[in-house]
Design an enzyme around this catalytic site. Structure first.
Site, PDB file in Angstrom:
ATOM      1  N   LYS A 162      15.551 -25.682  31.118  1.00 34.32           N
ATOM      2  CA  LYS A 162      14.246 -26.207  30.750  1.00 34.32           C
ATOM      3  C   LYS A 162      14.382 -27.581  30.066  1.00 34.32           C
ATOM      4  CE  LYS A 162      12.596 -22.250  32.246  1.00 34.32           C
ATOM      5  NZ  LYS A 162      13.665 -21.477  32.865  1.00 34.32           N
ATOM      6  N   TYR A 221       9.532 -13.128  26.872  1.00 36.92           N
ATOM      7  CA  TYR A 221       9.674 -13.590  28.260  1.00 36.92           C
ATOM      8  C   TYR A 221       9.950 -12.386  29.158  1.00 36.92           C
ATOM      9  CZ  TYR A 221      12.211 -15.458  32.289  1.00 36.92           C
ATOM     10  OH  TYR A 221      12.661 -15.722  33.562  1.00 36.92           O
ATOM     11  N   ASP A 262      15.306 -17.185  20.545  1.00 38.30           N
ATOM     12  CA  ASP A 262      15.176 -17.955  21.777  1.00 38.30           C
ATOM     13  C   ASP A 262      14.477 -19.262  21.406  1.00 38.30           C
ATOM     14  OD1 ASP A 262      14.416 -19.111  24.188  1.00 38.30           O
ATOM     15  OD2 ASP A 262      13.918 -17.208  25.142  1.00 38.30           O
TER      16      ASP A 262
END
Length: 380
Positions: free
Chosen positions: A196, A99, A171
């Protein structure tokens, strides 16, 4: 208990004062001392701890099968605290397509502070083994990756990290504990951007780290949480807990719809490539099938015709919303390279789709019309 039951009950007890089924929001910054100066209820100041945060941390630790959890005000705050818990001169191994916020964190904040890092393609665990150093202290895994949905073998990489005396962090934002359980596969800690899927409604920012053991490293991260101050508010914790109650059912529905949408896109003549690990043609499908209990709600596609064609498709959607983020009930589409900036390694024709909870047939119809080539009338 099953995950569905834990999502509703873990950390969420009946309020002993009123009998309220839903926990109250403790909108207070401070707590009364006893006459002898002690804190009989265990709380001092909301930066140090708050009942709503304690409930959230207990719930997330239970869902991931961990010993303890430390909640933060954002996913990046959670990631940063893990890196800050290391020491200048330590070395981190991270994915080559992590990310972009984590990449910037390592490059622009932690590297000047003294943390060393190496980025590798983690689809082959031996790539991780090849870059280990005597000072490697952490291997950071992101699987599925953002936005290319590369799959890394958590168990194999965790074993490589441990043999080198390093910790392994995963993650797990995209998969959630519903579809992937990194601690059971050997990871030492799991990070979430709870913004999220955990929160699930695009209305609350948050992050968390769940630890397999309540050890010295976990305590170091908690020390940074309290003294750095990047804590979620009581209301944010309450909203996140509310979202968790439907987590299992939401995530499974996201994944089921994503599979249908991915299969449609995989046969469309204007799509060069579909990145979705649920497709048998995906290079990481076998590993994903082995370590996941579903393939998630995220899809990336590469559109024929380059960046302009991809942007045109995103401009023509009607149900799907053009927006950053993912994991909410609404479907979102985003041109990732333009969001990530000039240093992006994302293909310029790539669109990332967060498949929401609308009917999949409606999403497919929306994408079908957006992918239609505009017909230009011949000049007379």
């Amino acid at each position: 208990m099953h995950l569905e039951t834990m999502s509703i009950h873990a950390g969420q007890e009946i309020d002993p004062t009123t009998g309220s089924v839903i926990p109250p929001i403790y909108l207070t910054t401070t707590f009364e001392r006893a006459p002898d100066g002690s804190f009989p209820h265990g709380y001092i100041y909301t930066r140090n701890g708050n009942p709503n945060r304690a409930m959230l941390e207990t719930c997330l630790a239970t869902l991931e099968g961990g010993a303890t959890c430390v909640a933060f005000s954002s996913g990046l705050a959670a990631a940063m605290s893990i890196f800050q818990a290391l020491r200048p001169g330590d070395h981190v191994v991270a994915p080559d397509d992590a990310y972009h916020g984590v990449t910037r964190l390592l490059r622009d904040i932690m590297a000047p502070w003294g943390l060393e890092y190496t980025r590798v393609d983690m689809r082959d665990p031996q790539n991780v083994a090849a870059v280990l150093r005597p000072n490697t202290r952490l291997v950071w895994i992101e699987t599925p990756s953002n936005p290319l949905l590369k799959i890394a073998d958590i168990a194999a990489i965790a074993d490589i990290a441990h043999q080198a005396g390093a910790l392994c962090a995963v993650d797990n934002t995209w998969a959630t504990p519903v579809q992937q359980r990194p601690l059971d596969l050997g990871a030492d800690m799991v990070m979430h951007a709870t913004t999220k899927y955990i929160g699930g409604h695009s209305d609350v920012l948050g992050g968390a780290v769940v630890f397999r053991a309540n050890d010295a490293f976990a305590e170091r991260v908690r020390f940074l949480q309290i003294n750095g101050g990047a804590v979620p508010s009581p209301f944010d914790c309450w909203l996140t807990l509310r979202g968790i109650q439907t987590l299992t059912y939401r995530v499974r529905a996201h994944a089921a719809s994503a599979m249908r949408v991915a299969r449609f896109l995989a046969t469309h003549p204007r799509i060069e490539r579909v990145h979705y690990p649920g497709l048998e043609t995906h290079p990481g499908h076998a590993v994903a099938a082995r370590q996941m209990q579903g393939f998630g709600g995220m899809i990336s596609i590469e559109v024929q015709g380059g960046e302009a064609a991809a942007m045109a498709v995103a401009a023509r959607v009607r149900i799907i919303t053009r927006a950053t983020s993912l994991g909410g009930v609404e479907s979102l589409i985003e041109h990732r390279a333009s969001v990530e900036g000039p240093e992006s390694v994302t293909p310029p024709n790539l669109l990332r789709i967060s498949v929401g909870l609308e009917h999949p047939d409606d999403l497919i119809a929306d994408l079908a019309q957006a992918l239609e080539v505009e017909r230009v009338s011949p000049q007379r």
